[in-house]
Design an enzyme around this catalytic site. Structure first.
Site, PDB file in Angstrom:
ATOM      1  N   THR A 184       0.864  -1.184   0.000  1.00 23.03           N
ATOM      2  CA  THR A 184       0.000   0.000   0.000  1.00 23.03           C
ATOM      3  C   THR A 184       0.896   1.227   0.000  1.00 23.03           C
ATOM      4  OG1 THR A 184      -1.845  -1.038   1.114  1.00 23.03           O
ATOM      5  CG2 THR A 184      -1.543   1.308   1.531  1.00 23.03           C
ATOM      6  N   ASP A 215      -8.746   0.247   5.561  1.00 28.55           N
ATOM      7  CA  ASP A 215      -8.696   1.545   6.243  1.00 28.55           C
ATOM      8  C   ASP A 215      -8.262   2.680   5.316  1.00 28.55           C
ATOM      9  OD1 ASP A 215      -6.151   0.163   6.155  1.00 28.55           O
ATOM     10  OD2 ASP A 215      -5.357   1.839   7.328  1.00 28.55           O
ATOM     11  N   GLY A 236      -1.113  -1.190   6.887  1.00 31.73           N
ATOM     12  CA  GLY A 236      -1.119  -2.310   7.816  1.00 31.73           C
ATOM     13  C   GLY A 236      -2.425  -3.061   7.711  1.00 31.73           C
ATOM     14  N   GLY A 238      -5.844  -3.485   7.836  1.00 32.92           N
ATOM     15  CA  GLY A 238      -6.854  -2.423   7.795  1.00 32.92           C
ATOM     16  C   GLY A 238      -7.927  -2.483   8.861  1.00 32.92           C
TER      17      GLY A 238
END
Ligand code: ASP
Length: 318
Positions: A184, A215, A236, A238
């Protein structure tokens, strides 16, 4: 009068990134990928551009890079397609734009910017998002453009199971993900006017289903910016980040408890998220161009550069 300091910080994902899993060649490619995104975003700041545009410029470069799980090179869903999430927030105005589960959009961060600048909305999802993209003339690409062999192989390992995996995995999935890649992407900037902004873009997690959204595009969880406090982009697992409202919590700790950026990020990443088994990290910046990069995972692809001439590019905990 002293010049307002400016800075850019970026990430390319956090997780079980271990030197032992990496070849020198791959490490070099990641470093170059981070460097070119940093250069693109920093050039905008140097020329007096806005924090929002610097964030966008850096993220576009990371989205175009096959190594990162965003835009081109995004992970596969249970159905074997790519669905991408992204968000952008302007700390000067608290304007925000976010999109979820969008397909075939070359640069999801540009679509998030379009939502922010040219719609009356904050958050679009599903097919309607593509309709909006077409209406706004956003660049689309065929499925092939997003394909990468290593993401496909990752997905093939688990597609017949109920497992889903983040780029940073644990437990049984970890075994399946020996060759795991992380990625991400996100950026936070403080410009010469002292305005700050944050953006995040992701393919989410491998084998995700039921329209799962992480997230990253959720304002306040994976992405948040407010000139009074901080701009944050998370990466990380989410679900815990959403439950912790992680990015906004950093802002709250600064606003209501007077913590510094570093203290607030440390509290959220190393205490609150750890208590929720929320593996990952975040990057942050404040309106004085202080930068922090904090993670509770083995590694986080990360880089920063500021107008004092400092530059850091890192992958592992060191
Ligand atoms: N936070 C992202 C998600 O849960 C994944 C990541 O950061 O790698 O969708």
């Amino acid at each position: 009068m002293d010049m307002q300091p400016y800075a850019l910080v970026i990430h390319g994902g956090a997780g079980t990134i271990l030197k032992s899993d990496m070849t020198p060649e791959l490490e070099q490619l990641y470093m170059e990928g981070l460097q070119s995104a940093l250069d693109a975003g920093y050039a905008v700041l140097e020329q007096g551009g806005t924090a929002v545009n610097a964030v966008k410029a850096a993220i576009v470069v990371l989205e175009d890079n096959l190594l990162f799980n965003a835009g081109r090179g995004s992970v596969f869903t249970k159905k074997g397609v790519q669905e991408m999430d992204a968000a952008l927030m302007d700390g000067a105005t608290l304007n925000a734009g976010a999109i979820a589960a969008v397909r075939n959009v070359r640069n999801p961060i540009e679509l998030a910017a379009e939502v922010m600048h040219n719609s009356n909305h904050v958050f679009l999802s599903g097919k309607g998002t593509n309709d909006f993209a077409i209406k706004q003339g956003i660049k689309l690409e065929p499925d092939d453009y997003f394909f990468s062999q290593f993401r496909y192989d990752q997905w093939k390992e688990i597609r017949d199971s109920d497992n889903y995996s983040l780029d940073h995995t644990h437990q049984n999935i970890q075994e399946l993900m020996k060759d795991k890649k992380f990625g991400t992407v996100g950026a936070c900037a403080c410009d010469q006017q002292g305005n700050i902004a944050a953006g995040t873009s992701t393919g989410g997690m491998t084998n995700k289903k039921f329209g799962r959204i992480g997230d990253s595009p959720v304002i306040g969880s994976g992405t948040y910016a407010n000139n009074q406090t901080c701009a944050i982009s998370c990466t990380g697992h989410g679900e815990p980040f959403i439950r912790a409202v992680a990015a906004h919590d950093v802002s709250c700790l600064m606003e209501y408890k007077n913590l510094s950026l570093q203290q607030a990020m440390d509290e959220v990443v190393n205490h609150k998220l750890v208590a929720l088994e929320g593996e990952g990290g975040m990057i942050g910046i404040d309106a004085k161009a202080n930068v922090s990069m904090v993670f509770n995972s083995a590694g986080m692809y990360r880089a920063m550069r500021n107008s004092k001439g400092e530059q850091i590019i890192g992958i592992y905990k060191d």
